[in-house]
Design a protein around this motif. Structure first.
Motif, PDB file in Angstrom:
ATOM      1  N   LYS A 194       0.841  -1.193   0.000  1.00  0.00           N
ATOM      2  CA  LYS A 194       0.000   0.000   0.000  1.00  0.00           C
ATOM      3  C   LYS A 194       0.875   1.241   0.000  1.00  0.00           C
ATOM      4  CE  LYS A 194      -0.621  -0.093   5.055  1.00  0.00           C
ATOM      5  NZ  LYS A 194      -1.559   0.157   6.160  1.00  0.00           N
ATOM      6  N   THR A 195       0.262   2.341  -0.335  1.00  0.00           N
ATOM      7  CA  THR A 195       0.961   3.623  -0.341  1.00  0.00           C
ATOM      8  C   THR A 195       0.916   4.254   1.044  1.00  0.00           C
ATOM      9  OG1 THR A 195      -1.094   4.591  -1.139  1.00  0.00           O
ATOM     10  CG2 THR A 195       0.620   4.137  -2.777  1.00  0.00           C
ATOM     11  N   HIS A 196       1.698   5.322   1.198  1.00  0.00           N
ATOM     12  CA  HIS A 196       1.773   6.018   2.478  1.00  0.00           C
ATOM     13  C   HIS A 196       1.996   7.502   2.193  1.00  0.00           C
ATOM     14  CE1 HIS A 196       3.233   7.286   6.436  1.00  0.00           C
ATOM     15  NE2 HIS A 196       2.705   6.177   6.918  1.00  0.00           N
ATOM     16  N   SER A 197       1.194   8.355   2.796  1.00  0.00           N
ATOM     17  CA  SER A 197       1.215   9.772   2.470  1.00  0.00           C
ATOM     18  C   SER A 197       2.506  10.471   2.880  1.00  0.00           C
ATOM     19  CB  SER A 197       0.022  10.486   3.124  1.00  0.00           C
ATOM     20  OG  SER A 197       0.027  10.275   4.523  1.00  0.00           O
ATOM     21  N   LEU A 198       3.282   9.872   3.764  1.00  0.00           N
ATOM     22  CA  LEU A 198       4.542  10.469   4.183  1.00  0.00           C
ATOM     23  C   LEU A 198       5.741   9.678   3.684  1.00  0.00           C
ATOM     24  CD1 LEU A 198       5.708  12.830   5.841  1.00  0.00           C
ATOM     25  CD2 LEU A 198       5.657  11.359   7.850  1.00  0.00           C
ATOM     26  N   CYS A 233       1.823  22.004  15.202  1.00  0.00           N
ATOM     27  CA  CYS A 233       1.577  20.813  14.373  1.00  0.00           C
ATOM     28  C   CYS A 233       2.771  20.562  13.452  1.00  0.00           C
ATOM     29  CB  CYS A 233       0.316  21.023  13.541  1.00  0.00           C
ATOM     30  SG  CYS A 233      -0.013  19.706  12.344  1.00  0.00           S
ATOM     31  N   ILE A 234       3.236  19.311  13.373  1.00  0.00           N
ATOM     32  CA  ILE A 234       4.384  18.965  12.527  1.00  0.00           C
ATOM     33  C   ILE A 234       3.961  18.295  11.221  1.00  0.00           C
ATOM     34  CG2 ILE A 234       5.947  18.782  14.494  1.00  0.00           C
ATOM     35  CD1 ILE A 234       5.698  15.731  14.286  1.00  0.00           C
ATOM     36  N   ARG A 235       2.675  18.229  10.931  1.00  0.00           N
ATOM     37  CA  ARG A 235       2.144  17.660   9.678  1.00  0.00           C
ATOM     38  C   ARG A 235       2.643  16.239   9.444  1.00  0.00           C
ATOM     39  NH1 ARG A 235       1.735  23.255  10.586  1.00  0.00           N
ATOM     40  NH2 ARG A 235       0.276  24.162   9.100  1.00  0.00           N
ATOM     41  N   CYS A 236       2.638  15.436  10.473  1.00  0.00           N
ATOM     42  CA  CYS A 236       3.094  14.050  10.347  1.00  0.00           C
ATOM     43  C   CYS A 236       2.014  13.144   9.778  1.00  0.00           C
ATOM     44  CB  CYS A 236       3.552  13.516  11.693  1.00  0.00           C
ATOM     45  SG  CYS A 236       2.220  13.379  12.914  1.00  0.00           S
ATOM     46  N   MET A 237       0.782  13.626   9.716  1.00  0.00           N
ATOM     47  CA  MET A 237      -0.373  12.901   9.169  1.00  0.00           C
ATOM     48  C   MET A 237      -0.847  11.754  10.064  1.00  0.00           C
ATOM     49  SD  MET A 237      -0.718  14.751   6.515  1.00  0.00           S
ATOM     50  CE  MET A 237      -2.013  13.938   5.600  1.00  0.00           C
ATOM     51  N   CYS A 238      -0.381  11.703  11.310  1.00  0.00           N
ATOM     52  CA  CYS A 238      -0.818  10.616  12.200  1.00  0.00           C
ATOM     53  C   CYS A 238      -2.321  10.656  12.436  1.00  0.00           C
ATOM     54  CB  CYS A 238      -0.080  10.709  13.536  1.00  0.00           C
ATOM     55  SG  CYS A 238       1.629  10.135  13.478  1.00  0.00           S
ATOM     56  N   GLN A 295       8.077  10.035  19.041  1.00  0.00           N
ATOM     57  CA  GLN A 295       9.417  10.606  19.141  1.00  0.00           C
ATOM     58  C   GLN A 295      10.073  10.700  17.770  1.00  0.00           C
ATOM     59  OE1 GLN A 295      12.022   8.404  21.744  1.00  0.00           O
ATOM     60  NE2 GLN A 295      13.845   9.518  21.097  1.00  0.00           N
ATOM     61  N   VAL A 296       9.904   9.664  16.972  1.00  0.00           N
ATOM     62  CA  VAL A 296      10.490   9.648  15.628  1.00  0.00           C
ATOM     63  C   VAL A 296       9.878  10.744  14.773  1.00  0.00           C
ATOM     64  CG1 VAL A 296      10.727   8.313  13.506  1.00  0.00           C
ATOM     65  CG2 VAL A 296      11.085   7.210  15.720  1.00  0.00           C
ATOM     66  N   HIS A 297       8.557  10.864  14.798  1.00  0.00           N
ATOM     67  CA  HIS A 297       7.904  11.902  14.000  1.00  0.00           C
ATOM     68  C   HIS A 297       8.356  13.295  14.426  1.00  0.00           C
ATOM     69  CE1 HIS A 297       5.194   9.782  11.351  1.00  0.00           C
ATOM     70  NE2 HIS A 297       4.813   8.986  12.340  1.00  0.00           N
ATOM     71  N   ASN A 298       8.546  13.474  15.724  1.00  0.00           N
ATOM     72  CA  ASN A 298       8.981  14.777  16.217  1.00  0.00           C
ATOM     73  C   ASN A 298      10.422  15.081  15.839  1.00  0.00           C
ATOM     74  OD1 ASN A 298       7.407  16.711  17.528  1.00  0.00           O
ATOM     75  ND2 ASN A 298       7.137  15.434  19.336  1.00  0.00           N
ATOM     76  N   GLN A 353      11.103  15.373  10.940  1.00  0.00           N
ATOM     77  CA  GLN A 353       9.841  15.928  10.466  1.00  0.00           C
ATOM     78  C   GLN A 353       9.756  16.038   8.944  1.00  0.00           C
ATOM     79  OE1 GLN A 353       8.984  19.599  12.531  1.00  0.00           O
ATOM     80  NE2 GLN A 353       9.395  18.709  14.541  1.00  0.00           N
ATOM     81  N   ARG A 354      10.864  16.260   8.264  1.00  0.00           N
ATOM     82  CA  ARG A 354      10.849  16.370   6.806  1.00  0.00           C
ATOM     83  C   ARG A 354      10.770  14.980   6.176  1.00  0.00           C
ATOM     84  NH1 ARG A 354      15.340  17.909   4.698  1.00  0.00           N
ATOM     85  NH2 ARG A 354      14.481  18.976   2.875  1.00  0.00           N
ATOM     86  N   ILE A 355      10.256  14.901   4.952  1.00  0.00           N
ATOM     87  CA  ILE A 355      10.077  13.585   4.344  1.00  0.00           C
ATOM     88  C   ILE A 355      11.406  12.862   4.155  1.00  0.00           C
ATOM     89  CG2 ILE A 355       7.867  14.028   3.225  1.00  0.00           C
ATOM     90  CD1 ILE A 355       9.357  14.560   0.633  1.00  0.00           C
ATOM     91  N   GLU A 356      12.464  13.588   3.800  1.00  0.00           N
ATOM     92  CA  GLU A 356      13.764  12.946   3.650  1.00  0.00           C
ATOM     93  C   GLU A 356      14.289  12.461   4.999  1.00  0.00           C
ATOM     94  OE1 GLU A 356      13.047  15.957   2.537  1.00  0.00           O
ATOM     95  OE2 GLU A 356      13.277  15.928   0.344  1.00  0.00           O
ATOM     96  N   GLU A 357      14.076  13.255   6.038  1.00  0.00           N
ATOM     97  CA  GLU A 357      14.510  12.873   7.377  1.00  0.00           C
ATOM     98  C   GLU A 357      13.748  11.651   7.868  1.00  0.00           C
ATOM     99  OE1 GLU A 357      15.756  17.312   9.064  1.00  0.00           O
ATOM    100  OE2 GLU A 357      13.783  16.483   9.512  1.00  0.00           O
ATOM    101  N   PHE A 358      12.446  11.645   7.629  1.00  0.00           N
ATOM    102  CA  PHE A 358      11.638  10.503   8.063  1.00  0.00           C
ATOM    103  C   PHE A 358      12.088   9.230   7.355  1.00  0.00           C
ATOM    104  CE2 PHE A 358       7.611   7.970   7.983  1.00  0.00           C
ATOM    105  CZ  PHE A 358       7.524   7.755   9.340  1.00  0.00           C
TER     106      PHE A 358
END
Length: 380
Positions: free
Chosen positions: A149-153, A345-350, A174-177, A180-185
């Protein structure tokens, strides 16, 4: 064999799963794996993000879990089945396992792995320690059962991303915080994957999800079971089938650079036949450009991630899942409904990912850009 072998077999429905799995075992030479696990403790790690019904294609289909458990038990392995759902807390874990059908399909092997955890040192520039389920570290072997499946982040939830579920408690937040950027995640996902890579990955790609996954994308037939002892090899093959450029998917790029499997798709030895997945839709965080330009992705994503999620009160049932899961503490509770504080808000999409009702919808730039209307459940 040369390269990284990946076996796949066609399967057009779960009623045909038994036959397809027997074919997959032959192609992937899993009799050798059976010898390894005899007398050993094996953790079967499915994906049960939350309490979603199996037909929604959010979680690993329970019948695949049942077949794998029976197969491992027949090989004289000591089997346990477990995952950490998207929200911390062992009560939610058990509810998710029950609703997804995985609890029953485990045939007595289910273990709530959120109950016993350990703090683990992690080699990462984002965090030094994370909370990991003890069962993950004590298992002799791990069989990874991701969903296609796909994932928005993360763009895809496949073999590597599924290992994010080894984290328990507040560590996912903690990881999402911290990343935060897509490359970092993406980089952080590989850091976590390296804590304990799986020994075998079997991908449930019979019915999958494209579009705005991982919870509310388009449910669609894809028709494959895929297996390899290298999760990155599985992910690269599936990315190729979907028409994606792996180097533009951050966690795949970092995994290739670190030598965790094939460094390019050409190093994969495909055992079986496959065709490109027709009409595959990527998340609207990347849709339309089809991964054609990293420049476009980078500069389109910024206004997308700054778009706002708004609550549809007609769908919200005040369950507080989003409130309890928010990693940044941006979710407030007001007049029996959640409310986002966009200053933190960090826009993590959780919240979007974990809402069982699909009550969070997108507004702003993304809604204007994408004619389908943004991040919401798409019609089948």
């Amino acid at each position: 064999m040369s390269g990284f072998p990946v076996a796949l077999t066609k399967c057009d429905g779960y009623s045909l799963l038994n036959q397809a799995f027997e074919e997959l075992k032959e192609k992937a030479q899993l009799k050798e794996f059976e010898k390894k696990v005899s007398g050993k403790k094996v953790l079967v790690k499915p994906n049960f993000l939350g309490p979603f019904r199996p037909e929604l294609a959010v979680t690993t289909y329970p019948e695949l879990v049942r077949i794998v458990v029976r197969w491992l038990k027949s090989a004289n392995a000591e089997v346990l089945v477990g995952d950490n759902a998207g929200i911390g807390g062992y009560g939610y874990n058990e509810r998710s396992a029950k609703k997804t059908g995985i609890l029953e399909a485990s045939e007595g092997a289910f273990q709530n792995i959120a109950k016993e955890v350990v703090e683990k040192q992690v080699d990462s520039r984002f965090f030094k320690k994370l909370i990991v389920s003890k069962a993950v570290l004590s298992a002799d072997y791990i069989v990874n059962l991701p969903k296609l499946k796909t994932h928005s982040l993360a763009f895809f939830t496949l073999g590597i991303k599924n290992m994010f579920g080894i984290l328990a408690g507040a560590s996912k937040s903690q990881v999402h915080n911290s990343a935060q950027r897509i490359e970092e995640f993406g980089e952080a996902l590989v850091d976590i994957y390296q804590i304990r890579p799986p020994d075998l990955t079997i991908l449930d790609g019979i019915i999958g999800m494209d579009g705005n996954g991982p919870s509310f994308g388009r449910v669609r037939p894809i028709g494959y079971l895929v297996a390899s002892e290298n999760a990155l090899a599985v992910d690269l093959l599936v990315a190729k089938m979907a028409g994606a450029e792996p180097k533009l998917i951050p966690h795949l790029k970092f995994a290739m650079e670190r030598g965790l499997g094939p460094k390019k798709s050409e190093e994969i030895e495909v055992i079986g036949e496959f065709k490109p997945i027709p009409g595959f839709r990527f998340p609207t965080t990347l849709a339309r450009n089809r991964f054609a330009s990293f420049f476009i992705n980078r500069f389109i994503y910024k206004p997308i991630i700054n778009s706002k999620l708004v609550l549809n009160p007609n769908k919200c049932n005040s369950c507080k899942n989003c409130y309890n899961a928010c990693p940044s503490g941006a979710m407030n509770w007001k007049n029996d409904y959640p409310e986002i504080d966009y200053k933190i808000c960090i826009r993590c999409m959780c919240c979007f990912e974990l809402c069982e009702q699909g009550a969070w919808e997108i507004a702003g730039f993304l809604k204007r850009m994408v004619s389908r209307g943004g991040l919401r459940r798409e019609e089948k």
